[in-house]
Design a protein around this motif. Structure first.
Motif, mmCIF file in Angstrom:
data_model
loop_
_atom_site.group_PDB
_atom_site.id
_atom_site.type_symbol
_atom_site.label_atom_id
_atom_site.label_comp_id
_atom_site.label_asym_id
_atom_site.label_seq_id
_atom_site.Cartn_x
_atom_site.Cartn_y
_atom_site.Cartn_z
ATOM 1 N N ASN A 12 -2.240 -3.871 -1.232
ATOM 2 C CA ASN A 12 -1.415 -2.757 -1.719
ATOM 3 C C ASN A 12 -1.503 -1.558 -0.787
ATOM 4 O OD1 ASN A 12 0.320 -1.461 -3.538
ATOM 5 N ND2 ASN A 12 -0.790 -2.239 -5.307
ATOM 6 N N ASP A 13 -0.500 -0.680 -0.916
ATOM 7 C CA ASP A 13 -0.395 0.517 -0.070
ATOM 8 C C ASP A 13 -1.038 1.704 -0.790
ATOM 9 O OD1 ASP A 13 1.530 0.639 -2.061
ATOM 10 O OD2 ASP A 13 3.136 1.363 -0.763
ATOM 11 N N PHE A 14 -2.351 1.717 -0.846
ATOM 12 C CA PHE A 14 -3.065 2.677 -1.687
ATOM 13 C C PHE A 14 -2.907 4.123 -1.228
ATOM 14 C CE2 PHE A 14 -5.484 -1.354 -1.860
ATOM 15 C CZ PHE A 14 -5.221 -1.668 -3.178
ATOM 16 N N SER A 15 -2.470 4.346 -0.006
ATOM 17 C CA SER A 15 -2.245 5.725 0.426
ATOM 18 C C SER A 15 -0.834 6.197 0.115
ATOM 19 C CB SER A 15 -2.535 5.882 1.927
ATOM 20 O OG SER A 15 -1.674 5.074 2.703
ATOM 21 N N GLY A 16 -0.077 5.388 -0.619
ATOM 22 C CA GLY A 16 1.261 5.784 -1.051
ATOM 23 C C GLY A 16 1.259 6.157 -2.525
ATOM 24 N N ASP A 17 2.200 5.619 -3.266
ATOM 25 C CA ASP A 17 2.287 5.864 -4.697
ATOM 26 C C ASP A 17 0.974 5.439 -5.362
ATOM 27 O OD1 ASP A 17 2.857 5.847 -7.413
ATOM 28 O OD2 ASP A 17 4.820 4.897 -7.186
ATOM 29 N N PRO A 18 0.282 6.343 -6.078
ATOM 30 C CA PRO A 18 -1.035 6.014 -6.634
ATOM 31 C C PRO A 18 -1.023 5.018 -7.783
ATOM 32 C CG PRO A 18 -0.396 8.239 -7.258
ATOM 33 C CD PRO A 18 0.625 7.765 -6.263
ATOM 34 N N ASP A 19 0.129 4.483 -8.152
ATOM 35 C CA ASP A 19 0.106 3.404 -9.146
ATOM 36 C C ASP A 19 -0.692 2.218 -8.635
ATOM 37 O OD1 ASP A 19 2.024 2.620 -7.240
ATOM 38 O OD2 ASP A 19 3.316 1.667 -8.723
ATOM 39 N N GLY A 20 -0.785 2.064 -7.301
ATOM 40 C CA GLY A 20 -1.610 1.009 -6.739
ATOM 41 C C GLY A 20 -3.090 1.228 -6.990
ATOM 42 N N LEU A 21 -3.529 2.487 -6.995
ATOM 43 C CA LEU A 21 -4.930 2.780 -7.302
ATOM 44 C C LEU A 21 -5.238 2.456 -8.760
ATOM 45 C CD1 LEU A 21 -5.264 6.156 -5.386
ATOM 46 C CD2 LEU A 21 -6.260 3.951 -4.735
ATOM 47 N N VAL A 22 -4.285 2.738 -9.648
ATOM 48 C CA VAL A 22 -4.459 2.381 -11.059
ATOM 49 C C VAL A 22 -4.619 0.868 -11.189
ATOM 50 C CG1 VAL A 22 -3.381 2.402 -13.346
ATOM 51 C CG2 VAL A 22 -3.178 4.407 -11.844
ATOM 52 N N GLN A 23 -3.765 0.127 -10.508
ATOM 53 C CA GLN A 23 -3.847 -1.339 -10.553
ATOM 54 C C GLN A 23 -5.163 -1.839 -9.994
ATOM 55 O OE1 GLN A 23 -2.947 -3.094 -7.133
ATOM 56 N NE2 GLN A 23 -4.299 -4.612 -8.056
ATOM 57 N N LEU A 24 -5.608 -1.272 -8.872
ATOM 58 C CA LEU A 24 -6.852 -1.717 -8.249
ATOM 59 C C LEU A 24 -8.041 -1.501 -9.181
ATOM 60 C CD1 LEU A 24 -8.501 -2.710 -5.833
ATOM 61 C CD2 LEU A 24 -8.556 -0.328 -5.017
#
Length: 309
Positions: A12-24
């Motif tokens: 995932n592109d964690f430095s972009g839209d932070p929805d990826g951080l939520v998923q991680l």
């Protein structure tokens, strides 16, 4: 890890839209998942979130930071390529792509492997170009791609090419058109269903310890930055990468499958240079998810954050 139901690689592109951080974080807190590898992937070169040109490296830094907050320093993190594929035949042999190949080609485990991708498909395409046999050893769960004809219509003022697909169109074409990788696709009309209000996020996420507070701050920061550019996000945020957790960690106990969500099976289309689907008669079957169990994925997220406090 003994007792885990499945192996998962997150890309995932964690430095972009932070929805990826939520998923991680959600995957990291899920006991059914053996989280084998996290790949930080790149954004589009013109992405307003991070114009530095080193977005995969930045993504890996953020992934390590949030994994540590979740108590998961044990999970290996690799930065992917900072650029997309130059063409459909030449892989980028990044450490991340090579690590994905190594995990897929293991012969000492029999748990299913899901590659959960919430951005572009550079590393997945490169891994397949390096070792095509990985297609027999994993299922790709991908957040991306436009609406399919006959299933949904694009939202008003939609981008001509869906955001995640646009990150690396040649890579998406490799995966859909050239490879035989099994695909579970969550296209734009489906991932936009995972809609949470800022009111619930403030109460159910921000108040749940340091980890929840950091996640909420990242989401709320997008609202603030958007307002500076004249865009009002109003009351809701799309947690568009969270279906990656719903469709893997939260499968049913008996006859495991994402039984509370709905999909259709169609022939996998090709993807052209313009980022649009192309008919591919006789193509391998793929799942296209059409309806997602938002209650399950959001309530499970909030509960796991509360239990982590």
């Amino acid at each position: 890890m003994p007792g885990r139901r499945m192996r998962v690689v997150v890309d995932n592109d964690f430095s972009g839209d932070p929805d990826g951080l939520v998923q991680l974080v959600h995957h990291a807190l899920s006991p059914s998942v053996d989280l084998r590898l996290v790949i930080g992937s790149h954004l589009r070169p013109d992405d307003p979130f991070d114009p530095s040109g080193t977005t995969a490296d930045n993504a890996a830094v953020l992934a390590r930071e949030f994994l540590a907050l979740a108590g998961r320093d044990d999970v290996p993190v690799q930065a992917g390529s900072n650029a997309g594929l130059a063409d459909r035949t030449t892989p980028i042999a990044s450490p991340a792509a090579l690590a994905l190949v190594a995990e897929a080609m293991r012969d000492d485990v029999d748990t299913p492997l899901y590659v959960c991708a919430g951005a572009g498909l550079t590393e997945v395409a490169s891994a397949w170009l390096i070792e095509p046999r990985i297609a027999e050893r994993l299922t790709l769960v991908w957040i991306g791609g436009p609406e399919h004809p006959g299933l949904a219509v694009p939202p008003p003022n939609a981008m001509p090419v869906e955001y995640n697909l646009l990150i690396d169109v040649p890579a998406a074409s490799v995966v859909f058109t050239d490879s035989s990788i099994p695909i579970w696709q969550v296209p734009r009309d489906a991932y936009r269903q995972v809609l949470a209000s800022f009111a619930e996020l403030r109460l159910r996420m921000a108040e749940q310890g340091e980890l929840g507070a950091r996640l909420f701050a990242a989401l709320d920061g997008v609202r603030a930055t958007s307002a500076e550019h004249g865009v009002d996000l109003e009351e809701t945020y799309i947690l568009g990468d969270s279906p990656l957790v719903l469709l893997t960690a939260l499968q049913s106990a008996f006859e495991p499958d994402p039984s509370s969500s709905r999909y259709v099976v169609r022939e996998t289309p090709g993807i052209g240079d313009d980022g649009q689907y192309r008919p591919a008669p006789g193509g391998r079957p793929m799942r296209i998810w059409t309806a997602l169990d938002n209650r399950l994925v959001l309530e499970d997220l909030y509960a796991k954050l509360a239990l982590r406090r």
